[in-house]
Design a protein around this motif. Structure first.
Motif, PDB file in Angstrom:
ATOM      1  N   PRO A 167      40.746  35.975  34.970  1.00  0.00           N
ATOM      2  CA  PRO A 167      41.847  36.612  35.703  1.00  0.00           C
ATOM      3  C   PRO A 167      43.173  36.379  34.986  1.00  0.00           C
ATOM      4  O   PRO A 167      43.262  35.562  34.067  1.00  0.00           O
ATOM      5  CB  PRO A 167      41.825  35.889  37.058  1.00  0.00           C
ATOM      6  CG  PRO A 167      41.246  34.545  36.741  1.00  0.00           C
ATOM      7  CD  PRO A 167      40.247  34.777  35.643  1.00  0.00           C
ATOM      8  N   GLU A 168      44.193  37.102  35.412  1.00  0.00           N
ATOM      9  CA  GLU A 168      45.523  36.909  34.839  1.00  0.00           C
ATOM     10  C   GLU A 168      46.211  35.730  35.512  1.00  0.00           C
ATOM     11  O   GLU A 168      46.073  35.525  36.719  1.00  0.00           O
ATOM     12  CB  GLU A 168      46.380  38.162  35.049  1.00  0.00           C
ATOM     13  CG  GLU A 168      45.947  39.336  34.196  1.00  0.00           C
ATOM     14  CD  GLU A 168      46.887  40.511  34.344  1.00  0.00           C
ATOM     15  OE1 GLU A 168      48.057  40.320  34.743  1.00  0.00           O
ATOM     16  OE2 GLU A 168      46.447  41.637  34.056  1.00  0.00           O
ATOM     17  N   VAL A 169      46.954  34.965  34.716  1.00  0.00           N
ATOM     18  CA  VAL A 169      47.766  33.889  35.286  1.00  0.00           C
ATOM     19  C   VAL A 169      48.783  34.525  36.224  1.00  0.00           C
ATOM     20  O   VAL A 169      49.389  35.546  35.903  1.00  0.00           O
ATOM     21  CB  VAL A 169      48.452  33.081  34.162  1.00  0.00           C
ATOM     22  CG1 VAL A 169      49.464  32.107  34.739  1.00  0.00           C
ATOM     23  CG2 VAL A 169      47.418  32.340  33.334  1.00  0.00           C
ATOM     24  N   GLY A 170      48.934  33.938  37.394  1.00  0.00           N
ATOM     25  CA  GLY A 170      49.857  34.473  38.393  1.00  0.00           C
ATOM     26  C   GLY A 170      49.202  35.387  39.405  1.00  0.00           C
ATOM     27  O   GLY A 170      49.824  35.767  40.400  1.00  0.00           O
ATOM     28  N   ALA A 171      47.934  35.753  39.178  1.00  0.00           N
ATOM     29  CA  ALA A 171      47.234  36.643  40.106  1.00  0.00           C
ATOM     30  C   ALA A 171      46.954  35.922  41.418  1.00  0.00           C
ATOM     31  O   ALA A 171      46.471  34.796  41.428  1.00  0.00           O
ATOM     32  CB  ALA A 171      45.924  37.122  39.485  1.00  0.00           C
ATOM     33  N   ASP A 172      47.296  36.580  42.529  1.00  0.00           N
ATOM     34  CA  ASP A 172      46.931  36.100  43.862  1.00  0.00           C
ATOM     35  C   ASP A 172      45.626  36.790  44.222  1.00  0.00           C
ATOM     36  O   ASP A 172      45.568  38.011  44.277  1.00  0.00           O
ATOM     37  CB  ASP A 172      47.998  36.472  44.900  1.00  0.00           C
ATOM     38  CG  ASP A 172      49.278  35.679  44.725  1.00  0.00           C
ATOM     39  OD1 ASP A 172      49.185  34.463  44.500  1.00  0.00           O
ATOM     40  OD2 ASP A 172      50.359  36.279  44.799  1.00  0.00           O
ATOM     41  N   ILE A 173      44.584  36.002  44.460  1.00  0.00           N
ATOM     42  CA  ILE A 173      43.269  36.582  44.704  1.00  0.00           C
ATOM     43  C   ILE A 173      42.734  36.058  46.031  1.00  0.00           C
ATOM     44  O   ILE A 173      42.754  34.859  46.283  1.00  0.00           O
ATOM     45  CB  ILE A 173      42.301  36.245  43.552  1.00  0.00           C
ATOM     46  CG1 ILE A 173      42.900  36.679  42.204  1.00  0.00           C
ATOM     47  CG2 ILE A 173      40.945  36.916  43.777  1.00  0.00           C
ATOM     48  CD1 ILE A 173      42.080  36.292  40.996  1.00  0.00           C
ATOM     49  N   ALA A 174      42.268  36.982  46.856  1.00  0.00           N
ATOM     50  CA  ALA A 174      41.724  36.613  48.169  1.00  0.00           C
ATOM     51  C   ALA A 174      40.320  36.052  48.009  1.00  0.00           C
ATOM     52  O   ALA A 174      39.602  36.359  47.049  1.00  0.00           O
ATOM     53  CB  ALA A 174      41.692  37.838  49.084  1.00  0.00           C
ATOM     54  N   LYS A 175      39.928  35.232  48.964  1.00  0.00           N
ATOM     55  CA  LYS A 175      38.570  34.676  48.980  1.00  0.00           C
ATOM     56  C   LYS A 175      37.559  35.814  48.943  1.00  0.00           C
ATOM     57  O   LYS A 175      37.683  36.797  49.670  1.00  0.00           O
ATOM     58  CB  LYS A 175      38.377  33.841  50.245  1.00  0.00           C
ATOM     59  CG  LYS A 175      36.998  33.238  50.364  1.00  0.00           C
ATOM     60  CD  LYS A 175      36.861  32.413  51.613  1.00  0.00           C
ATOM     61  CE  LYS A 175      35.463  31.833  51.713  1.00  0.00           C
ATOM     62  NZ  LYS A 175      35.313  30.970  52.887  1.00  0.00           N
ATOM     63  N   GLY A 176      36.567  35.695  48.065  1.00  0.00           N
ATOM     64  CA  GLY A 176      35.513  36.698  47.969  1.00  0.00           C
ATOM     65  C   GLY A 176      35.804  37.830  47.009  1.00  0.00           C
ATOM     66  O   GLY A 176      34.906  38.591  46.659  1.00  0.00           O
ATOM     67  N   GLU A 177      37.061  37.976  46.555  1.00  0.00           N
ATOM     68  CA  GLU A 177      37.384  39.025  45.596  1.00  0.00           C
ATOM     69  C   GLU A 177      36.988  38.582  44.193  1.00  0.00           C
ATOM     70  O   GLU A 177      36.932  37.398  43.888  1.00  0.00           O
ATOM     71  CB  GLU A 177      38.877  39.351  45.628  1.00  0.00           C
ATOM     72  CG  GLU A 177      39.301  40.156  46.828  1.00  0.00           C
ATOM     73  CD  GLU A 177      40.746  40.631  46.719  1.00  0.00           C
ATOM     74  OE1 GLU A 177      41.426  40.344  45.708  1.00  0.00           O
ATOM     75  OE2 GLU A 177      41.194  41.295  47.669  1.00  0.00           O
ATOM     76  N   GLU A 178      36.765  39.554  43.322  1.00  0.00           N
ATOM     77  CA  GLU A 178      36.383  39.257  41.945  1.00  0.00           C
ATOM     78  C   GLU A 178      37.510  38.522  41.225  1.00  0.00           C
ATOM     79  O   GLU A 178      38.662  38.953  41.230  1.00  0.00           O
ATOM     80  CB  GLU A 178      36.058  40.558  41.221  1.00  0.00           C
ATOM     81  CG  GLU A 178      35.638  40.355  39.782  1.00  0.00           C
ATOM     82  CD  GLU A 178      35.380  41.676  39.082  1.00  0.00           C
ATOM     83  OE1 GLU A 178      36.110  41.966  38.128  1.00  0.00           O
ATOM     84  OE2 GLU A 178      34.461  42.414  39.505  1.00  0.00           O
ATOM     85  N   ALA A 179      37.172  37.408  40.596  1.00  0.00           N
ATOM     86  CA  ALA A 179      38.153  36.640  39.842  1.00  0.00           C
ATOM     87  C   ALA A 179      37.865  36.693  38.343  1.00  0.00           C
ATOM     88  O   ALA A 179      38.785  36.655  37.533  1.00  0.00           O
ATOM     89  CB  ALA A 179      38.168  35.184  40.311  1.00  0.00           C
ATOM     90  N   ALA A 180      36.603  36.793  37.971  1.00  0.00           N
ATOM     91  CA  ALA A 180      36.223  36.816  36.558  1.00  0.00           C
ATOM     92  C   ALA A 180      34.914  37.579  36.412  1.00  0.00           C
ATOM     93  O   ALA A 180      34.190  37.777  37.386  1.00  0.00           O
ATOM     94  CB  ALA A 180      36.072  35.393  36.035  1.00  0.00           C
ATOM     95  N   VAL A 181      34.647  38.004  35.186  1.00  0.00           N
ATOM     96  CA  VAL A 181      33.396  38.681  34.869  1.00  0.00           C
ATOM     97  C   VAL A 181      32.780  37.945  33.691  1.00  0.00           C
ATOM     98  O   VAL A 181      33.474  37.599  32.735  1.00  0.00           O
ATOM     99  CB  VAL A 181      33.635  40.164  34.497  1.00  0.00           C
ATOM    100  CG1 VAL A 181      32.329  40.819  34.060  1.00  0.00           C
ATOM    101  CG2 VAL A 181      34.253  40.918  35.659  1.00  0.00           C
ATOM    102  N   ILE A 182      31.482  37.694  33.785  1.00  0.00           N
ATOM    103  CA  ILE A 182      30.790  37.067  32.666  1.00  0.00           C
ATOM    104  C   ILE A 182      29.590  37.920  32.295  1.00  0.00           C
ATOM    105  O   ILE A 182      28.969  38.543  33.152  1.00  0.00           O
ATOM    106  CB  ILE A 182      30.351  35.619  32.997  1.00  0.00           C
ATOM    107  CG1 ILE A 182      29.534  35.563  34.291  1.00  0.00           C
ATOM    108  CG2 ILE A 182      31.548  34.695  33.079  1.00  0.00           C
ATOM    109  CD1 ILE A 182      29.023  34.172  34.640  1.00  0.00           C
TER     110      ILE A 182
END
Length: 126
Positions: free
Chosen positions: A42-57
């Motif tokens: 994810p980008e630094v500074g991103a506000d991400i809600a619980k359960g939302e995609e944060a990273a892809v591998i």
């Protein structure tokens, strides 16, 4: 080293002394995915809600999403993984961490599993 928590999606969270939370995937997860070939953080500074995609591998076997285990703001990413995704396979609980976050509500961490509960869960998956 801080307190560790685990999710049913095989993510680990380490609550650091400064209050930040480091996030990665467990040895069980990386073992089942196989050799990682790509990590999108994810980008630094991103506000991400619980359960939302944060990273892809992506591994030699499949692509997978890392969803945010608790709501928060990304404050640091492990930039090494862009060039060396295999760090996740080599040291998933150490050098293979994904990102650090500031948790919106630390009480949410209480809903996650401790190591004993996680170990019992993966034993049931065997």
């Amino acid at each position: 080293m801080g307190q560790e928590k685990y999710t049913v999606e095989h993510e680990w969270l380490r609550i650091e002394d400064d209050g930040l939370v480091t996030v990665g995937i467990t040895a069980y997860a990386q073992d089942h995915l196989g050799d990682l070939v790509f990590v999108q953080l994810p980008e630094v500074g991103a506000d991400i809600a619980k359960g939302e995609e944060a990273a892809v591998i992506e591994s030699v076997k499949a692509a997978s999403e890392i969803n945010m285990p608790v709501a928060g703001t990304v404050v640091e990413i492990n930039e090494t993984l862009a060039d060396e995704p295999g760090k996740v396979n080599e040291d998933p609980l150490g050098a293979g961490w994904f990102f650090k976050m500031k948790v919106d509500d630390t009480a949410e961490l209480n809903s996650l599993m401790d190591k004993a509960a996680y170990d019992a869960m993966i034993k049931g998956l065997a």
